[in-house]
Scaffold this active site. Structure first.
Site, PDB file in Angstrom:
ATOM      1  N   ASN A  13      -1.743  -0.313   7.088  1.00 40.97           N
ATOM      2  CA  ASN A  13      -1.163  -1.582   7.543  1.00 40.97           C
ATOM      3  C   ASN A  13      -0.290  -2.223   6.459  1.00 40.97           C
ATOM      4  O   ASN A  13      -0.118  -3.436   6.419  1.00 40.97           O
ATOM      5  CB  ASN A  13      -2.264  -2.517   8.032  1.00 40.97           C
ATOM      6  N   LYS A  42       0.833  -1.204   0.000  1.00 42.53           N
ATOM      7  CA  LYS A  42       0.000   0.000   0.000  1.00 42.53           C
ATOM      8  C   LYS A  42       0.877   1.267   0.000  1.00 42.53           C
ATOM      9  O   LYS A  42       2.096   1.182   0.222  1.00 42.53           O
ATOM     10  CB  LYS A  42      -0.924  -0.046   1.228  1.00 42.53           C
ATOM     11  N   TYR A  44     -11.860  -3.081  -3.200  1.00 40.62           N
ATOM     12  CA  TYR A  44     -12.429  -3.157  -1.858  1.00 40.62           C
ATOM     13  C   TYR A  44     -13.960  -3.161  -1.863  1.00 40.62           C
ATOM     14  O   TYR A  44     -14.578  -2.769  -0.870  1.00 40.62           O
ATOM     15  CB  TYR A  44     -11.891  -1.995  -1.015  1.00 40.62           C
ATOM     16  N   PHE A  50     -15.499   2.808   7.083  1.00 39.39           N
ATOM     17  CA  PHE A  50     -14.148   3.224   6.714  1.00 39.39           C
ATOM     18  C   PHE A  50     -13.895   3.224   5.207  1.00 39.39           C
ATOM     19  O   PHE A  50     -12.802   3.550   4.751  1.00 39.39           O
ATOM     20  CB  PHE A  50     -13.109   2.344   7.415  1.00 39.39           C
ATOM     21  N   THR A 106      -5.108  -7.748  10.546  1.00 38.73           N
ATOM     22  CA  THR A 106      -5.457  -6.466   9.927  1.00 38.73           C
ATOM     23  C   THR A 106      -4.982  -5.262  10.733  1.00 38.73           C
ATOM     24  O   THR A 106      -4.392  -4.336  10.185  1.00 38.73           O
ATOM     25  CB  THR A 106      -6.991  -6.384   9.736  1.00 38.73           C
ATOM     26  N   GLU A 162      -9.751 -10.486  -7.527  1.00 37.46           N
ATOM     27  CA  GLU A 162      -8.853  -9.335  -7.383  1.00 37.46           C
ATOM     28  C   GLU A 162      -7.717  -9.324  -8.405  1.00 37.46           C
ATOM     29  O   GLU A 162      -7.372  -8.259  -8.941  1.00 37.46           O
ATOM     30  CB  GLU A 162      -8.258  -9.325  -5.959  1.00 37.46           C
ATOM     31  N   ARG A 220      -1.084 -14.677   3.805  1.00 38.66           N
ATOM     32  CA  ARG A 220      -1.885 -14.058   4.872  1.00 38.66           C
ATOM     33  C   ARG A 220      -1.189 -14.198   6.225  1.00 38.66           C
ATOM     34  O   ARG A 220      -1.227 -13.293   7.052  1.00 38.66           O
ATOM     35  CB  ARG A 220      -3.291 -14.677   4.932  1.00 38.66           C
ATOM     36  N   HIS A 261      -1.765  -5.425   1.323  1.00 39.96           N
ATOM     37  CA  HIS A 261      -3.014  -6.147   1.093  1.00 39.96           C
ATOM     38  C   HIS A 261      -2.669  -7.520   0.532  1.00 39.96           C
ATOM     39  O   HIS A 261      -1.729  -7.647  -0.252  1.00 39.96           O
ATOM     40  CB  HIS A 261      -3.874  -5.405   0.051  1.00 39.96           C
TER      41      HIS A 261
HETATM   42  N1  UDP Z   1      -9.525  -1.006   7.328  1.00 45.06           N
HETATM   43  C1  UDP Z   1      -9.715   0.215   7.926  1.00 45.06           C
HETATM   44  N2  UDP Z   1     -10.443   0.282   9.090  1.00 45.06           N
HETATM   45  C2  UDP Z   1     -10.971  -0.834   9.678  1.00 45.06           C
HETATM   46  C3  UDP Z   1     -10.783  -2.084   9.051  1.00 45.06           C
HETATM   47  C4  UDP Z   1     -10.052  -2.128   7.887  1.00 45.06           C
HETATM   48  O1  UDP Z   1      -9.248   1.233   7.424  1.00 45.06           O
HETATM   49  O2  UDP Z   1     -11.631  -0.723  10.733  1.00 45.06           O
HETATM   50  C5  UDP Z   1      -8.753  -1.073   6.086  1.00 45.06           C
HETATM   51  C6  UDP Z   1      -7.363  -1.709   6.254  1.00 45.06           C
HETATM   52  O3  UDP Z   1      -6.446  -1.019   5.435  1.00 45.06           O
HETATM   53  C7  UDP Z   1      -7.598  -3.114   5.778  1.00 45.06           C
HETATM   54  C8  UDP Z   1      -8.613  -2.903   4.644  1.00 45.06           C
HETATM   55  O4  UDP Z   1      -9.455  -1.878   5.146  1.00 45.06           O
HETATM   56  O5  UDP Z   1      -6.401  -3.737   5.351  1.00 45.06           O
HETATM   57  C9  UDP Z   1      -9.447  -4.114   4.292  1.00 45.06           C
HETATM   58  O6  UDP Z   1     -10.030  -4.631   5.461  1.00 45.06           O
HETATM   59  P1  UDP Z   1     -10.079  -6.184   5.739  1.00 45.06           P
HETATM   60  O7  UDP Z   1     -10.965  -6.416   6.899  1.00 45.06           O
HETATM   61  O8  UDP Z   1     -10.388  -6.899   4.460  1.00 45.06           O
HETATM   62  O9  UDP Z   1      -8.573  -6.493   6.215  1.00 45.06           O
HETATM   63  P2  UDP Z   1      -7.370  -7.281   5.501  1.00 45.06           P
HETATM   64  O10 UDP Z   1      -7.983  -8.348   4.637  1.00 45.06           O
HETATM   65  O11 UDP Z   1      -6.580  -6.253   4.712  1.00 45.06           O
HETATM   66  O12 UDP Z   1      -6.567  -7.855   6.636  1.00 45.06           O
HETATM   67 MG    MG Z   2      -9.530  -8.329   3.281  1.00 46.36          MG
END
Ligand code: UDP
Ligand code: MG
Length: 152
Positions: A112, A9, A49, A57, A91, A126, A85, A115
Protein backbone atom coordinates in the site's frame (compact mmCIF):
# COMPACT_ATOMS: atom_id res chain seq x y z
CA UNK A 1 5.99 22.03 15.82
CA UNK A 2 4.51 18.59 15.21
CA UNK A 3 6.56 16.11 13.21
CA UNK A 4 5.62 12.79 11.68
CA UNK A 5 7.53 9.79 10.37
CA UNK A 6 6.71 8.62 6.83
CA UNK A 7 8.18 5.81 4.72
CA UNK A 8 7.69 5.05 1.03
CA UNK A 9 7.63 1.26 0.95
CA UNK A 10 9.53 -0.90 -1.58
CA UNK A 11 6.53 -1.01 -3.96
CA UNK A 12 6.48 2.80 -4.14
CA UNK A 13 10.19 2.92 -4.97
CA UNK A 14 9.99 0.08 -7.53
CA UNK A 15 6.98 1.71 -9.21
CA UNK A 16 8.88 5.03 -9.48
CA UNK A 17 6.30 6.83 -7.35
CA UNK A 18 8.78 8.47 -4.97
CA UNK A 19 8.50 11.93 -6.52
CA UNK A 20 4.74 11.68 -6.92
CA UNK A 21 4.24 10.70 -3.28
CA UNK A 22 6.60 13.35 -1.93
CA UNK A 23 4.76 15.95 -4.04
CA UNK A 24 1.50 15.15 -2.18
CA UNK A 25 3.06 16.21 1.13
CA UNK A 26 4.88 19.19 -0.34
CA UNK A 27 1.84 20.67 -2.04
CA UNK A 28 -0.16 20.42 1.19
CA UNK A 29 2.34 22.82 2.75
CA UNK A 30 4.21 20.45 5.04
CA UNK A 31 7.94 20.97 5.58
CA UNK A 32 10.47 18.23 4.83
CA UNK A 33 12.96 17.98 7.69
CA UNK A 34 14.54 14.57 7.06
CA UNK A 35 14.98 12.28 4.02
CA UNK A 36 16.95 9.10 3.25
CA UNK A 37 16.93 6.13 0.83
CA UNK A 38 17.94 2.89 2.50
CA UNK A 39 17.18 -0.78 2.82
CA UNK A 40 15.64 -1.84 6.13
CA UNK A 41 17.29 -4.70 7.96
CA UNK A 42 14.99 -7.46 9.13
CA UNK A 43 15.61 -6.31 12.69
CA UNK A 44 14.69 -2.69 11.95
CA UNK A 45 11.55 -3.75 10.08
CA UNK A 46 10.48 -5.99 12.96
CA UNK A 47 11.03 -3.10 15.39
CA UNK A 48 9.07 -0.67 13.23
CA UNK A 49 6.14 -3.09 13.06
CA UNK A 50 6.55 -4.59 16.54
CA UNK A 51 2.91 -3.86 17.48
CA UNK A 52 1.90 -6.33 14.75
CA UNK A 53 4.26 -9.10 15.94
CA UNK A 54 1.41 -11.49 16.76
CA UNK A 55 -0.61 -10.81 13.61
CA UNK A 56 -0.75 -13.50 10.90
CA UNK A 57 0.65 -11.10 8.29
CA UNK A 58 3.71 -10.09 10.32
CA UNK A 59 6.42 -12.25 8.71
CA UNK A 60 5.12 -11.51 5.20
CA UNK A 61 5.09 -7.81 6.04
CA UNK A 62 8.70 -7.88 7.25
CA UNK A 63 9.72 -9.79 4.12
CA UNK A 64 7.96 -7.20 1.94
CA UNK A 65 9.38 -4.07 3.57
CA UNK A 66 12.92 -5.52 3.47
CA UNK A 67 12.61 -6.66 -0.17
CA UNK A 68 14.01 -3.43 -1.63
CA UNK A 69 14.94 0.12 -0.74
CA UNK A 70 12.56 2.45 1.07
CA UNK A 71 12.51 6.23 1.41
CA UNK A 72 12.21 7.42 4.99
CA UNK A 73 11.13 10.96 5.71
CA UNK A 74 10.17 13.34 8.46
CA UNK A 75 7.50 15.94 7.69
CA UNK A 76 6.65 18.89 9.88
CA UNK A 77 3.61 21.11 10.26
CA UNK A 78 0.69 21.86 12.57
CA UNK A 79 -1.24 18.61 13.00
CA UNK A 80 1.22 16.84 10.67
CA UNK A 81 0.46 13.34 12.03
CA UNK A 82 -3.27 13.41 11.26
CA UNK A 83 -2.84 15.35 8.02
CA UNK A 84 -0.39 12.79 6.62
CA UNK A 85 -2.65 9.90 7.63
CA UNK A 86 -5.49 11.53 5.70
CA UNK A 87 -3.27 12.11 2.66
CA UNK A 88 -2.16 8.44 2.53
CA UNK A 89 -5.66 6.99 3.05
CA UNK A 90 -7.00 3.75 4.48
CA UNK A 91 -4.76 0.71 4.98
CA UNK A 92 -6.42 -1.44 2.30
CA UNK A 93 -5.50 0.38 -0.90
CA UNK A 94 -8.35 -1.33 -2.76
CA UNK A 95 -10.93 0.51 -0.69
CA UNK A 96 -8.95 3.67 0.15
CA UNK A 97 -10.61 6.88 -1.03
CA UNK A 98 -9.66 8.25 -4.44
CA UNK A 99 -7.49 11.32 -3.92
CA UNK A 100 -5.41 9.56 -1.29
CA UNK A 101 -2.01 8.04 -2.13
CA UNK A 102 -3.22 4.50 -1.48
CA UNK A 103 -6.60 5.15 -3.13
CA UNK A 104 -4.99 6.53 -6.27
CA UNK A 105 -2.08 4.13 -6.75
CA UNK A 106 -2.75 0.80 -5.02
CA UNK A 107 -4.87 -2.34 -4.97
CA UNK A 108 -3.30 -4.31 -2.14
CA UNK A 109 -3.64 -4.33 1.65
CA UNK A 110 0.05 -5.19 2.02
CA UNK A 111 1.65 -3.29 -0.85
CA UNK A 112 0.00 0.00 0.00
CA UNK A 113 2.92 2.24 -0.94
CA UNK A 114 3.48 4.20 2.22
CA UNK A 115 3.74 4.01 5.98
CA UNK A 116 2.97 6.91 8.31
CA UNK A 117 2.95 7.09 12.09
CA UNK A 118 -0.63 6.99 13.38
CA UNK A 119 -0.20 9.16 16.51
CA UNK A 120 2.35 11.43 18.20
CA UNK A 121 3.16 8.46 20.46
CA UNK A 122 3.97 6.32 17.41
CA UNK A 123 6.16 9.12 16.05
CA UNK A 124 8.10 9.16 19.33
CA UNK A 125 8.75 5.43 18.96
CA UNK A 126 9.24 5.12 15.18
CA UNK A 127 11.14 8.26 14.20
CA UNK A 128 14.23 7.52 16.36
CA UNK A 129 14.43 4.01 14.84
CA UNK A 130 15.32 5.60 11.49
CA UNK A 131 16.70 9.06 12.21
CA UNK A 132 19.29 10.45 14.55
CA UNK A 133 18.83 14.01 15.82
CA UNK A 134 21.59 15.39 13.56
CA UNK A 135 19.80 14.06 10.46
CA UNK A 136 16.84 16.36 11.08
CA UNK A 137 17.37 19.79 9.54
CA UNK A 138 16.14 22.94 11.17
CA UNK A 139 15.30 25.73 8.72
CA UNK A 140 12.59 28.20 7.75
CA UNK A 141 10.35 27.90 4.70
CA UNK A 142 10.20 31.12 2.69
CA UNK A 143 6.42 30.81 2.19
CA UNK A 144 5.53 29.89 5.79
CA UNK A 145 3.49 33.02 6.47
CA UNK A 146 1.48 32.46 3.28
CA UNK A 147 0.28 29.09 4.52
CA UNK A 148 -1.65 30.78 7.31
CA UNK A 149 -0.81 28.52 10.25
CA UNK A 150 1.75 29.58 12.80
CA UNK A 151 3.92 27.35 14.99
CA UNK A 152 1.50 27.38 17.90
N1 UDP B 1 -0.87 -5.27 6.46
C1 UDP B 1 -0.96 -6.47 5.80
N2 UDP B 1 -2.10 -7.23 5.94
C2 UDP B 1 -3.15 -6.82 6.70
C3 UDP B 1 -3.05 -5.58 7.39
C4 UDP B 1 -1.90 -4.84 7.24
O1 UDP B 1 -0.03 -6.87 5.11
O2 UDP B 1 -4.17 -7.54 6.80
C5 UDP B 1 0.34 -4.47 6.31
C6 UDP B 1 0.16 -3.21 5.46
O3 UDP B 1 1.31 -3.01 4.68
C7 UDP B 1 -0.01 -2.14 6.50
C8 UDP B 1 0.94 -2.62 7.61
O4 UDP B 1 0.77 -4.03 7.60
O5 UDP B 1 0.32 -0.86 6.00
C9 UDP B 1 0.65 -2.09 8.99
O6 UDP B 1 -0.70 -2.31 9.30
P1 UDP B 1 -1.58 -1.20 10.00
O7 UDP B 1 -2.85 -1.81 10.41
O8 UDP B 1 -0.75 -0.51 11.05
O9 UDP B 1 -1.89 -0.19 8.78
P2 UDP B 1 -1.38 1.29 8.46
O10 UDP B 1 -1.11 1.97 9.78
O11 UDP B 1 -0.13 1.14 7.61
O12 UDP B 1 -2.51 1.93 7.70
MG1 MG C 1 -0.12 1.38 11.48
Amino acid sequence: MERTFVMIKPDGVQRRLVGTIIARFERKGLKLVGLKLLRLTEEKAAQLYSIHRERPFFSELVRFVTSGPVVVMVWEGPGAVAIVRRIIGATDAASAEPGTVRGDFGLSVQMNLVHASDSPMSVARELPLLFSQDELVDYEMADAEWLGRSDE
